[in-house]
Scaffold this motif. Sequence first.
Motif, PDB file in Angstrom:
ATOM      1  N   VAL A 125       0.796  -1.223   0.035  1.00 38.58           N
ATOM      2  CA  VAL A 125      -0.038  -0.210  -0.048  1.00 38.58           C
ATOM      3  C   VAL A 125       0.800   1.228   0.048  1.00 38.58           C
ATOM      4  N   VAL A 126       1.860   1.360   0.721  1.00 36.89           N
ATOM      5  CA  VAL A 126       2.737   2.566   0.899  1.00 36.89           C
ATOM      6  C   VAL A 126       3.452   2.542  -0.335  1.00 36.89           C
ATOM      7  N   LEU A 127       4.122   1.545  -1.146  1.00 33.59           N
ATOM      8  CA  LEU A 127       4.709   1.666  -2.237  1.00 33.59           C
ATOM      9  C   LEU A 127       3.917   2.281  -3.339  1.00 33.59           C
ATOM     10  N   LEU A 128       2.783   1.714  -3.526  1.00 34.34           N
ATOM     11  CA  LEU A 128       1.752   2.138  -4.403  1.00 34.34           C
ATOM     12  C   LEU A 128       1.188   3.693  -4.247  1.00 34.34           C
ATOM     13  N   ALA A 129       1.132   4.088  -2.881  1.00 33.75           N
ATOM     14  CA  ALA A 129       1.088   5.401  -2.683  1.00 33.75           C
ATOM     15  C   ALA A 129       2.054   6.089  -3.089  1.00 33.75           C
ATOM     16  N   PHE A 130       3.376   5.795  -2.776  1.00 34.46           N
ATOM     17  CA  PHE A 130       4.629   6.513  -3.294  1.00 34.46           C
ATOM     18  C   PHE A 130       4.386   6.864  -4.932  1.00 34.46           C
ATOM     19  N   GLY A 131       4.354   5.505  -5.701  1.00 37.85           N
ATOM     20  CA  GLY A 131       4.292   5.659  -7.072  1.00 37.85           C
ATOM     21  C   GLY A 131       3.133   6.575  -7.565  1.00 37.85           C
ATOM     22  N   THR A 132       1.972   6.498  -6.814  1.00 36.69           N
ATOM     23  CA  THR A 132       0.792   7.415  -7.138  1.00 36.69           C
ATOM     24  C   THR A 132       1.167   8.805  -6.934  1.00 36.69           C
ATOM     25  N   ALA A 133       1.836   9.047  -5.930  1.00 31.39           N
ATOM     26  CA  ALA A 133       2.146  10.526  -5.228  1.00 31.39           C
ATOM     27  C   ALA A 133       3.196  11.049  -6.635  1.00 31.39           C
ATOM     28  N   MET A 134       4.213  10.211  -6.762  1.00 29.34           N
ATOM     29  CA  MET A 134       5.116  10.795  -7.889  1.00 29.34           C
ATOM     30  C   MET A 134       4.229  10.977  -9.297  1.00 29.34           C
ATOM     31  N   VAL A 135       3.401  10.094  -9.679  1.00 33.20           N
ATOM     32  CA  VAL A 135       2.835  10.510 -10.878  1.00 33.20           C
ATOM     33  C   VAL A 135       1.720  11.601 -10.784  1.00 33.20           C
ATOM     34  N   TYR A 136       1.239  11.915  -9.640  1.00 33.21           N
ATOM     35  CA  TYR A 136       0.642  13.285  -9.446  1.00 33.21           C
ATOM     36  C   TYR A 136       1.549  14.449  -9.655  1.00 33.21           C
ATOM     37  N   VAL A 137       2.637  14.454  -9.084  1.00 34.58           N
ATOM     38  CA  VAL A 137       3.599  15.694  -9.397  1.00 34.58           C
ATOM     39  C   VAL A 137       4.186  15.456 -10.727  1.00 34.58           C
ATOM     40  N   ASN A 138       4.400  14.352 -11.400  1.00 32.13           N
ATOM     41  CA  ASN A 138       4.955  14.392 -12.603  1.00 32.13           C
ATOM     42  C   ASN A 138       3.908  15.022 -13.421  1.00 32.13           C
ATOM     43  N   GLY A 139       2.457  14.439 -13.430  1.00 29.75           N
ATOM     44  CA  GLY A 139       1.505  15.006 -14.267  1.00 29.75           C
ATOM     45  C   GLY A 139       1.344  16.354 -14.135  1.00 29.75           C
ATOM     46  N   ALA A 140       1.199  16.743 -12.974  1.00 34.78           N
ATOM     47  CA  ALA A 140       0.964  18.384 -12.828  1.00 34.78           C
ATOM     48  C   ALA A 140       2.076  19.225 -13.454  1.00 34.78           C
ATOM     49  N   LEU A 141       3.147  18.807 -13.283  1.00 36.09           N
ATOM     50  CA  LEU A 141       4.281  19.576 -13.861  1.00 36.09           C
ATOM     51  C   LEU A 141       4.045  19.321 -15.603  1.00 36.09           C
ATOM     52  N   LEU A 142       3.986  18.276 -16.200  1.00 31.28           N
ATOM     53  CA  LEU A 142       4.006  18.226 -17.573  1.00 31.28           C
ATOM     54  C   LEU A 142       2.613  18.994 -17.777  1.00 31.28           C
ATOM     55  N   VAL A 143       1.636  18.995 -17.381  1.00 34.49           N
ATOM     56  CA  VAL A 143       0.559  19.540 -17.923  1.00 34.49           C
ATOM     57  C   VAL A 143       0.909  21.148 -17.864  1.00 34.49           C
ATOM     58  N   GLY A 144       1.535  21.715 -16.871  1.00 35.69           N
ATOM     59  CA  GLY A 144       2.152  23.231 -16.832  1.00 35.69           C
ATOM     60  C   GLY A 144       3.237  23.459 -17.924  1.00 35.69           C
ATOM     61  N   LEU A 145       3.693  22.603 -18.255  1.00 33.54           N
ATOM     62  CA  LEU A 145       4.684  22.689 -19.437  1.00 33.54           C
ATOM     63  C   LEU A 145       4.209  22.578 -20.710  1.00 33.54           C
ATOM     64  N   LYS A 146       2.923  22.385 -20.924  1.00 37.19           N
ATOM     65  CA  LYS A 146       2.131  22.288 -22.034  1.00 37.19           C
ATOM     66  C   LYS A 146       2.403  20.877 -22.824  1.00 37.19           C
ATOM     67  N   ARG A 147       2.492  19.872 -21.737  1.00 31.90           N
ATOM     68  CA  ARG A 147       2.652  18.641 -22.289  1.00 31.90           C
ATOM     69  C   ARG A 147       1.539  17.583 -21.877  1.00 31.90           C
ATOM     70  N   PRO A 148       0.278  17.944 -21.931  1.00 35.25           N
ATOM     71  CA  PRO A 148      -0.889  17.242 -21.279  1.00 35.25           C
ATOM     72  C   PRO A 148      -1.016  15.813 -21.468  1.00 35.25           C
ATOM     73  N   LEU A 149      -0.645  15.469 -22.771  1.00 33.21           N
ATOM     74  CA  LEU A 149      -0.708  14.062 -23.046  1.00 33.21           C
ATOM     75  C   LEU A 149       0.145  13.313 -22.241  1.00 33.21           C
ATOM     76  N   ALA A 150       1.423  13.775 -22.193  1.00 33.04           N
ATOM     77  CA  ALA A 150       2.433  13.119 -21.545  1.00 33.04           C
ATOM     78  C   ALA A 150       2.198  13.122 -19.817  1.00 33.04           C
ATOM     79  N   GLY A 151       1.565  14.177 -19.338  1.00 35.36           N
ATOM     80  CA  GLY A 151       0.897  14.168 -18.139  1.00 35.36           C
ATOM     81  C   GLY A 151       0.215  13.074 -17.749  1.00 35.36           C
ATOM     82  N   PHE A 152      -0.714  12.751 -18.528  1.00 33.08           N
ATOM     83  CA  PHE A 152      -1.735  11.873 -18.130  1.00 33.08           C
ATOM     84  C   PHE A 152      -1.376  10.609 -18.392  1.00 33.08           C
ATOM     85  N   PHE A 153      -0.716  10.333 -19.266  1.00 33.51           N
ATOM     86  CA  PHE A 153      -0.434   8.855 -19.884  1.00 33.51           C
ATOM     87  C   PHE A 153      -0.027   7.692 -18.797  1.00 33.51           C
ATOM     88  N   ALA A 154       0.584   8.164 -17.759  1.00 33.74           N
ATOM     89  CA  ALA A 154       1.059   7.160 -16.719  1.00 33.74           C
ATOM     90  C   ALA A 154      -0.267   6.626 -16.091  1.00 33.74           C
TER      91      ALA A 154
END
Length: 441
Positions: A125-154
Motif C-alpha cells: 500500500v505504501v509503495l503504491l501510494a509512493f508511485g501514485t504521489a510521484m505520478v501526481y507531481v509528474n502529471g501536474a508539472l507536465l501539464v503546466g509545461l504544455k505536455r498534457p498528453l505526457a502528463g496523463f499517460f501514466a
Amino acid sequence: MKIQRNLASQSSIIFAARLGGAGLIFLVQALIARIWGPELLGEYLIVVAMVNLIAVAMPLGFHTVGTYFAAEYRARGERKQFVVFLTRSYAHVVGALVLLLIAGPPVLEGLGLGETVLANHFIPVVLLAFGTAMVYVNGALLVGLKRPLAGFFADTMFRPMIVMAAFLATMGFASAPEGFATMLWAIAIGYVGVALVHFGFVVTSVPRLDDTSPVRTLESRRWWRFALPWVLISLATDFFFDIDLLLLSQSLSREELAIFGVCTRIFSLMSFGVAAVYAVTLPDMFESEANADREAFNRKVGEANVVASGLAVVLFVAVLIGGPFALMLFGPKFSAGALPLAVLCLALVVRSVMGPASIVLSIHDRPYASLPSVFLGIASLALFNWLLVPLWGLMGAALSAIFAITVWSVGLWFIALRTAKLDVSIMQWFRNRHARTVPAE
C-alpha cells in the motif's frame, strides 16, 4: 471558436485514453467480483481509496499547484526557479515515504488498527501510494509545461495495464486472499517503475525551458501559501469519493460498498473527461492572468465552462443509457447501482455549470478562500450519509453525494464572486456573448 475546437480535440484524446484504461480497470473489478466475490472487491476498493488519500498527502500540496507554477515559470523564462520548485516537490514525496515506512506500523498498532486492510498489506500500500504521489507531481508539472498528453499517460494507460497484468498473473491462486495479496505487491512494484519512467519525462523537459530570469528570493513562502490549502481542497474534491467510501464502510455491507464503489469509479471516469477540458486550458489561463489580460482570462474560463458543461450533459445521457449494462458485467447484484449511478452523474453537470472556482481563487492569490466551502461540503456529506443511508441504502448514499457536491460548488461560486469579483459560472459566458451580439446604442 478556435480555442473551443482545440479544447474539445485535446481533451477528447485524453478522455479516450482514459476510457480505454478505465475499461481495463472495470474488467479487473468485474473479474474480482465474479471470481473472488463482491466482498473482496469491497476490500480492494477500500485499499484503492486509502492509497489515493495517502498519496495526495505525500507531496504536501505541491502537486496541486504544480501546473500553476510550472506554467508561470515557463512563461517567464525562469528555468532555475522551476528546478527549485521541482526539487522541493519530489523531496516531500521521498521524505513522506521514509516517514511512513519507519513510523507507520507502530502507529497503526498503537491506534488498535493492527488487523485492518491497511496493516495487513502495509508495504505494498505504501509503495503504491509512493508511485501514485510521484505520478501526481509528474502529471501536474507536465501539464503546466504544455505536455498534457505526457502528463496523463501514466495514470490513464499504464496503471490499468499493470492492474490487469497483476490480476491475470494471480487469479489462478487457490486461495483468494493469497492471490489478492500477491496482486497488490505486483501492482505496487510495477507502478513505482512506471512512476520513475514518468519522472524521466519531467527531467527531459527541463532543458527546453528558457532561462532568462534569475531565481527569486522568498518564493517558497508563496508556494506554501498556495499549496497548503490545496491539500485540503484536493482531498475534498478530487478524492471526495475515496473519503465517502471510507465513511460508508461503517454503514454499508462489503457487498453494498462494492456496488457503490463501482458506481463512484464510473463517475470518476466521467469526471475525468470534464476535468481534461480544464487541464488543457489551464496553462493558457495562467498565462493570461500573469500578463494581466483580464478579458482573455474571462473568455478562456467561459469557453472552458461551455465545453465542460456540454460534455457533462452528454456523459450523463450516456450513463443513463449504458450504465445498467456496464454494471451487469459485475454480476446481477450490481444492477442495484444503476439509478444511484445516474444520480451521481448529475453532479458533473452541477460542477461544470458552476465553474472552476477553486482554481480561479488560487490564481487570484486567494487559495484559503475555498476552505469554508470545502469543509461545508464534507460536513454535508457526513450529515446526509447519517440521515439518508440508513433509510435508503445505495440511493441514500448517491443523494448524499450530490447534495454535498451541490453545496460546495455553489458555495465556491459565491465566494469567487464576492472575493475575486468574478462570475466563474457558465452564466458569465452567456452574458458576454449576449453583450457582443447586442449593438451599442
